[in-house]
Enzyme design. Structure first.
Site: not given
Ligand code: ARG
Length: 419
Positions: A13, A94, A123, A174
């Protein structure tokens, strides 16, 4: 030419995004890759890939120490587990990456920052909101949210432009990871009824085949921060790395949950966080020893707010500053050692000790040496029960005495007939 700083993981990506940002918006792309302790990445080759695809500059930052000191440990001290389970590895990373993007944008004289989040997750919210708080003048571009290419179209786009397609593209999952944990989504996991296939796990052994002998680990804390394992003092990164290994070996740290995303979706998430799970358990056990009852209860409420706030992307809020001050203050007596037993997927606290312990053996024991004042207990009980007694006399007894849901109807006994 305007510049953008792109958070670059090296995956498909964000690799495609380097080209796309140039083609679509005419932006010069500087990539930024933060090392947060994801143990699978060759940062030098990520840097080379960025340049090869067309970035004018590729920045790599070792942010592991900042991550642990300013994000991971405060969250551990807070007892922050989202919806009671998720130690927030992704969510904590993040705001830090957002801060690094903003700093780099300033250094490079960029007008925008970019990230590779989709339009469906948490995210994107965390990045966008953090950048808006830190640098409202910077534009945030989210190519993946915008471009509406399917996976196949994206691979085609990459092939046409000679962008290397990483082998991980074949994986249906992912994954996001840093030293505090691994987050896995998609593929077979999207069916909440399906047990996670063993291939999704990389840090933890299947508890079925974990060693038949338990491991005991002693974790020492200084004001809520882990500082030593089995009596050996060590740096934070090494301590977490070691715990990830030993707890992972014993199958500890797998989390399988359906969680509530900020954007309103329920989502099936699988996590691996061996060190985080063991440390949270140990830390909590030490708090039960060193904090008063009221403090433990109050802190649990704060912990939930704190976890929500981190999860929901409000790291750079003044509420967080205030909660952080409380958390730090709450830890001043949380020093001592906790012994955990790791065995077949379970991390159990089996011992705890502290010089600041509020556990008083002379008060607690039923054996000789007991100093508890039994006469005081009688008096205490009288007063403790006084309002209840008063109320029951006036409002309950002699008024039918039935309180639905509390008091069963009068039971009439029958002599049991023999046989
Ligand atoms: N659900 C989790 C969160 O919002 C993990 C997110 C994982 N992100 C990813 N790009 N696979 O913190």
């Amino acid at each position: 030419m305007e510049k953008v700083v792109l958070a670059y993981s090296g995956g498909l990506d964000t690799s495609v995004a380097i080209s796309w940002l140039g083609e679509r918006y005419g932006l010069e792309v500087v990539t930024l890759t933060a090392d947060l302790g994801a143990n699978d990445r060759d940062l030098e080759s990520i840097r080379e890939r960025a340049i090869k695809i067309g970035a004018v500059k590729a920045i790599v930052i070792d942010a592991r120490e900042i991550f642990v000191k300013h994000f991971v440990f405060p969250a551990l001290q807070a007892g922050a587990l989202y919806e009671g389970q998720y130690p927030l590895a992704t969510a904590l990373a993040r705001p830090l990456i957002a801060k690094l993007l903003v700093d780099a944008a300033r250094d490079e004289g960029a007008q925008a920052v970019a990230h590779g989040c989709t339009g469906k997750g948490n995210d994107q919210v965390r990045f966008d909101v953090a950048v808006a708080a830190l640098a409202p003048d910077l534009r945030v571009v989210a190519p993946i949210r915008e471009w509406k290419m399917s996976r196949e179209e994206e691979i085609e786009y990459a092939r046409e432009r000679d962008i290397p397609v990483p082998v991980t593209v074949a994986s249906p999952y992912s994954v996001d990871q840093n030293l505090w944990g691994r987050s896995i989504e998609c593929g077979a996991l999207e069916d909440p009824w399906t047990e996670p296939p063993s291939e999704v796990f990389e840090w933890t052994r299947d508890p079925d085949v974990a060693p038949n002998e338990p491991a005991y680990v002693e974790i020492e804390f200084d004001r809520g921060i882990p500082v030593a394992i089995d009596g050996e003092r060590m740096e934070a990164i090494e301590l977490i790395t070691r715990l990830n290994e030993v707890a992972g070996q014993h199958g500890v740290g797998r989390i399988d949950m359906v969680e509530n995303r900020l954007v309103g979706i329920k989502s099936r998430e699988v996590y691996e966080a061996p060190a985080a799970v063991a440390l949270h358990k140990a830390h909590q056990a030490l708090e039960t020893l060193t904090l008063s009852r009221d403090s433990v209860r109050f802190k649990a409420i704060v912990a939930q707010h704190y976890a929500d706030l981190v999860y929901n992307g409000l790291w750079f809020s003044s509420l967080h500053q205030d909660i952080a001050a409380y958390i730090a203050s709450s830890q001043r007596n949380v020093s001592g050692t906790v012994r955990v037993k790791l065995f077949k997927g379970i991390c159990q606290v089996v011992g705890r000790q502290s010089e600041r312990s509020l556990y008083n053996h002379a008060l607690a024991t039923y054996d000789r040496g007991d100093t508890f004042d039994y006469q005081a207990a009688e008096g205490f009980i009288k007063l403790w029960g006084l309002p209840l007694k008063t109320q029951a006399q006036v409002q309950m007894l002699g008024q039918g005495g039935d309180m639905p849901g509390i008091m069963p109807p009068k039971v009439s006994y029958r002599e049991k007939s023999g046989g």
